[in-house]
Design a protein around this motif. Structure first.
Motif, mmCIF file in Angstrom:
data_model
loop_
_atom_site.group_PDB
_atom_site.id
_atom_site.type_symbol
_atom_site.label_atom_id
_atom_site.label_comp_id
_atom_site.label_asym_id
_atom_site.label_seq_id
_atom_site.Cartn_x
_atom_site.Cartn_y
_atom_site.Cartn_z
ATOM 1 N N LEU A 1 0.825 -1.205 0.000
ATOM 2 C CA LEU A 1 0.000 0.000 0.000
ATOM 3 C C LEU A 1 0.861 1.258 0.000
ATOM 4 O O LEU A 1 1.976 1.255 0.538
ATOM 5 C CB LEU A 1 -0.928 0.004 1.212
ATOM 6 N N ALA A 2 0.344 2.322 -0.579
ATOM 7 C CA ALA A 2 1.053 3.599 -0.603
ATOM 8 C C ALA A 2 1.433 3.997 0.819
ATOM 9 O O ALA A 2 0.628 3.869 1.744
ATOM 10 C CB ALA A 2 0.179 4.676 -1.234
ATOM 11 N N GLY A 3 2.658 4.448 0.987
ATOM 12 C CA GLY A 3 3.145 4.871 2.296
ATOM 13 C C GLY A 3 3.756 3.749 3.128
ATOM 14 O O GLY A 3 4.337 3.999 4.178
ATOM 15 N N THR A 4 3.658 2.515 2.653
ATOM 16 C CA THR A 4 4.211 1.371 3.377
ATOM 17 C C THR A 4 5.697 1.226 3.074
ATOM 18 O O THR A 4 6.110 1.297 1.921
ATOM 19 C CB THR A 4 3.481 0.070 2.989
ATOM 20 N N THR A 5 6.480 0.993 4.111
ATOM 21 C CA THR A 5 7.917 0.788 3.937
ATOM 22 C C THR A 5 8.174 -0.674 3.599
ATOM 23 O O THR A 5 7.816 -1.572 4.364
ATOM 24 C CB THR A 5 8.679 1.189 5.213
ATOM 25 N N LEU A 6 8.794 -0.907 2.460
ATOM 26 C CA LEU A 6 9.146 -2.258 2.025
ATOM 27 C C LEU A 6 10.477 -2.673 2.651
ATOM 28 O O LEU A 6 10.627 -3.789 3.125
ATOM 29 C CB LEU A 6 9.246 -2.305 0.496
ATOM 30 N N ALA B 1 19.485 2.088 2.758
ATOM 31 C CA ALA B 1 18.449 3.066 2.429
ATOM 32 C C ALA B 1 17.080 2.478 2.781
ATOM 33 O O ALA B 1 16.938 1.274 2.977
ATOM 34 C CB ALA B 1 18.502 3.409 0.943
ATOM 35 N N THR B 2 16.105 3.363 2.861
ATOM 36 C CA THR B 2 14.718 2.971 3.107
ATOM 37 C C THR B 2 13.962 3.057 1.789
ATOM 38 O O THR B 2 14.117 4.026 1.041
ATOM 39 C CB THR B 2 14.079 3.895 4.166
ATOM 40 N N VAL B 3 13.153 2.040 1.510
ATOM 41 C CA VAL B 3 12.368 1.988 0.282
ATOM 42 C C VAL B 3 10.895 1.964 0.674
ATOM 43 O O VAL B 3 10.453 1.068 1.389
ATOM 44 C CB VAL B 3 12.741 0.734 -0.545
ATOM 45 N N THR B 4 10.138 2.971 0.215
ATOM 46 C CA THR B 4 8.743 3.162 0.598
ATOM 47 C C THR B 4 7.868 3.274 -0.643
ATOM 48 O O THR B 4 8.242 3.959 -1.608
ATOM 49 C CB THR B 4 8.600 4.444 1.453
ATOM 50 N N ALA B 5 6.708 2.644 -0.611
ATOM 51 C CA ALA B 5 5.776 2.721 -1.737
ATOM 52 C C ALA B 5 5.205 4.124 -1.849
ATOM 53 O O ALA B 5 4.635 4.642 -0.890
ATOM 54 C CB ALA B 5 4.658 1.703 -1.566
ATOM 55 N N ALA B 6 5.363 4.744 -3.010
ATOM 56 C CA ALA B 6 4.794 6.072 -3.260
ATOM 57 C C ALA B 6 3.324 5.946 -3.650
ATOM 58 O O ALA B 6 2.518 6.837 -3.375
ATOM 59 C CB ALA B 6 5.573 6.782 -4.366
ATOM 60 N N VAL B 7 2.988 4.837 -4.285
ATOM 61 C CA VAL B 7 1.614 4.522 -4.682
ATOM 62 C C VAL B 7 1.397 3.044 -4.381
ATOM 63 O O VAL B 7 2.349 2.315 -4.104
ATOM 64 C CB VAL B 7 1.373 4.794 -6.193
ATOM 65 N N GLU B 8 0.159 2.601 -4.447
ATOM 66 C CA GLU B 8 -0.072 1.170 -4.262
ATOM 67 C C GLU B 8 0.733 0.428 -5.324
ATOM 68 O O GLU B 8 0.698 0.779 -6.507
ATOM 69 C CB GLU B 8 -1.556 0.833 -4.394
ATOM 70 N N SER B 9 1.463 -0.582 -4.889
ATOM 71 C CA SER B 9 2.405 -1.260 -5.776
ATOM 72 C C SER B 9 2.320 -2.769 -5.607
ATOM 73 O O SER B 9 1.747 -3.278 -4.644
ATOM 74 C CB SER B 9 3.834 -0.792 -5.464
ATOM 75 N N LEU B 10 2.933 -3.469 -6.546
ATOM 76 C CA LEU B 10 3.000 -4.924 -6.507
ATOM 77 C C LEU B 10 4.447 -5.336 -6.711
ATOM 78 O O LEU B 10 5.114 -4.850 -7.631
ATOM 79 C CB LEU B 10 2.123 -5.522 -7.609
ATOM 80 N N VAL B 11 4.949 -6.203 -5.817
ATOM 81 C CA VAL B 11 6.320 -6.707 -5.940
ATOM 82 C C VAL B 11 6.307 -8.227 -5.969
ATOM 83 O O VAL B 11 5.402 -8.863 -5.436
ATOM 84 C CB VAL B 11 7.235 -6.221 -4.789
ATOM 85 N N LEU B 12 7.330 -8.776 -6.593
ATOM 86 C CA LEU B 12 7.584 -10.205 -6.553
ATOM 87 C C LEU B 12 8.656 -10.390 -5.497
ATOM 88 O O LEU B 12 9.746 -9.831 -5.604
ATOM 89 C CB LEU B 12 8.063 -10.691 -7.919
ATOM 90 N N SER B 13 8.342 -11.128 -4.458
ATOM 91 C CA SER B 13 9.239 -11.334 -3.322
ATOM 92 C C SER B 13 9.894 -12.710 -3.450
ATOM 93 O O SER B 13 9.218 -13.738 -3.434
ATOM 94 C CB SER B 13 8.428 -11.255 -2.020
ATOM 95 N N ILE B 14 11.223 -12.707 -3.592
ATOM 96 C CA ILE B 14 11.991 -13.945 -3.745
ATOM 97 C C ILE B 14 12.692 -14.204 -2.413
ATOM 98 O O ILE B 14 13.563 -13.433 -2.010
ATOM 99 C CB ILE B 14 13.010 -13.813 -4.887
#
Length: 186
Positions: free
Chosen positions: A29-34, A86-99
């Motif tokens: 979700l947007a604003g979530t830190t990955l 570094a910190t990586v944060t979703a700017a918009v709702e996003s989809l990632v493939l988690s390996i």
């Protein structure tokens, strides 16, 4: 240029099938830190859709980059097993493939062919990223579209060919993931 193309261009179709089989899709979700700077992560991520910001605490949480579809995240921590820088944060709702890190590490230990292709791909990818960083630091700005095209054209012919193959495989990967999502919804 999508950075995952370096990786997908070096791997085989079987390698990519394996990655899809062991990975999961995660909606962010947007604003979530990955990824949080300084905290170990347990996966390597490919951004399938969306946009992420990259910020660094030492710079006052200044945004230093934007990442989008086709980018790889967490690769440095995977290679050197240190916490992210570094910190990586979703700017918009996003989809990632988690390996998953553990499964990827096991595959790399057990399959020397895969390991050779994967680490070569990461080396090319990280080299390109470092060259881009040096270019931005020396010019003080983001490269123009023409400059990015010139950089791509300056790559060795075999790497350029693999980028084209990587682009085809990324499109195939997206179609395959969409098909899996459609089956899940049924």
């Amino acid at each position: 240029m999508k950075k995952v193309l370096f990786i997908l261009g070096e791997l085989t179709d079987d390698d990519i099938d394996w990655m899809i089989a062991i990975s999961t899709q995660e909606r962010v979700l947007a604003g979530t830190t990955l990824i949080r700077e300084g905290q170990l992560i347990d996966a390597l991520y490919i951004i399938i859709d969306g946009t992420f910001t990259v910020s660094v605490q030492a710079l006052g949480d200044k945004e230093v980059a934007h990442l989008s579809s086709g980018e790889v995240v967490g690769e440095m921590s995977f290679v050197d097993e240190r916490p992210p820088s570094a910190t990586v944060t979703a700017a918009v709702e996003s989809l990632v493939l988690s390996i998953p890190r553990e499964e990827l590490a096991t595959k790399l230990q057990q399959d020397i062919g895969f390991a050779s292709r994967f680490y070569r791909a990461l080396a090319i990818f990280l080299s390109d990223r470092l060259r881009g960083t040096v270019s931005r630091l020396s010019s003080g700005r983001e490269p123009s579209a023409e400059e990015r095209t010139a950089q791509e054209n300056s790559l060795a012919p075999n790497i350029r060919d693999n980028l084209a193959l990587g682009n085809t495989r990324f499109d195939w990967l997206l179609r395959r993931l969409r098909g899996m999502n459609a089956q899940t919804l049924e």
